[in-house]
Design a protein around this motif. Structure first.
Motif, PDB file in Angstrom:
ATOM      1  N   ILE A   9      35.738  32.846  43.638  1.00 12.00           N
ATOM      2  CA  ILE A   9      34.957  33.934  44.217  1.00 12.00           C
ATOM      3  C   ILE A   9      34.204  33.374  45.412  1.00 12.00           C
ATOM      4  N   VAL A  64      37.642  37.952  46.245  1.00 15.67           N
ATOM      5  CA  VAL A  64      38.558  37.238  45.357  1.00 15.67           C
ATOM      6  C   VAL A  64      39.875  37.223  46.116  1.00 15.67           C
ATOM      7  N   ALA A  69      35.799  42.358  46.384  1.00 15.63           N
ATOM      8  CA  ALA A  69      35.820  42.699  44.965  1.00 15.63           C
ATOM      9  C   ALA A  69      34.485  43.213  44.449  1.00 15.63           C
ATOM     10  N   VAL A  89      30.960  46.427  41.264  1.00 15.47           N
ATOM     11  CA  VAL A  89      32.299  45.835  41.176  1.00 15.47           C
ATOM     12  C   VAL A  89      33.198  46.976  40.695  1.00 15.47           C
ATOM     13  N   ARG A  93      39.862  45.533  36.964  1.00 13.19           N
ATOM     14  CA  ARG A  93      40.514  44.225  36.791  1.00 13.19           C
ATOM     15  C   ARG A  93      39.624  43.075  37.228  1.00 13.19           C
ATOM     16  N   HIS A  94      38.533  43.363  37.951  1.00  7.75           N
ATOM     17  CA  HIS A  94      37.591  42.327  38.351  1.00  7.75           C
ATOM     18  C   HIS A  94      36.393  42.200  37.408  1.00  7.75           C
ATOM     19  N   LYS A  97      34.638  38.785  35.336  1.00  5.50           N
ATOM     20  CA  LYS A  97      35.152  37.590  36.017  1.00  5.50           C
ATOM     21  C   LYS A  97      34.047  36.785  36.704  1.00  5.50           C
ATOM     22  N   ILE A  99      31.924  38.068  39.084  1.00  2.00           N
ATOM     23  CA  ILE A  99      31.677  38.524  40.453  1.00  2.00           C
ATOM     24  C   ILE A  99      30.235  38.975  40.618  1.00  2.00           C
TER      25      ILE A  99
END
Length: 115
Positions: A9, A64, A69, A89, A93-94, A97, A99
């Motif tokens: 990231i 990302v 993202a 976010v 799918r992010h 993670k 972020i």
């Protein structure tokens, strides 16, 4: 920040070339042709560009790979204090993670250790 086999990231401060990216980031693709949404996004982009031109911080963007993202939109209140306006976010799918955590960590670092 890197977690397991996840892509790294990269967090960066919003700059003039990414003003449009931030202005449209929260608009779902299916709403981007709506005239009201378009006017709002264009007004937000102009506001962002004006703040950036004055050297005022506006937001941090997390990438990302080459894809934006997540965003952290904020405004300084006084030295060492910021008001977080939005941490977003959008793509599922992010999620989970790191972020959002990376965005917050970058902001905390900036506020606690100014240049």
């Amino acid at each position: 920040m890197v977690r397991g086999d996840v892509e790294p990231i990269r967090v960066q401060e919003l700059a003039e070339p990414t003003a449009a990216e931030l202005a449209w980031f929260c608009v779902p693709p299916e709403r981007r042709e709506d005239p009201t949404i378009r006017r709002g996004a264009h007004a937000k982009e102009a506001w962002i560009r004006a703040r950036v031109a004055r050297g005022e911080p506006v937001a941090k963007i997390a990438y990302v790979g080459g894809e934006a993202a997540g965003i952290l939109h904020y405004e300084p209140v006084e030295e060492g204090v910021v008001h977080i306006l939005c941490l977003y976010v959008p793509n599922e799918r992010h999620w989970g993670k790191g972020i959002g955590s990376s965005l917050l960590a970058a902001l905390v670092e900036e506020v606690t250790n100014p240049l």
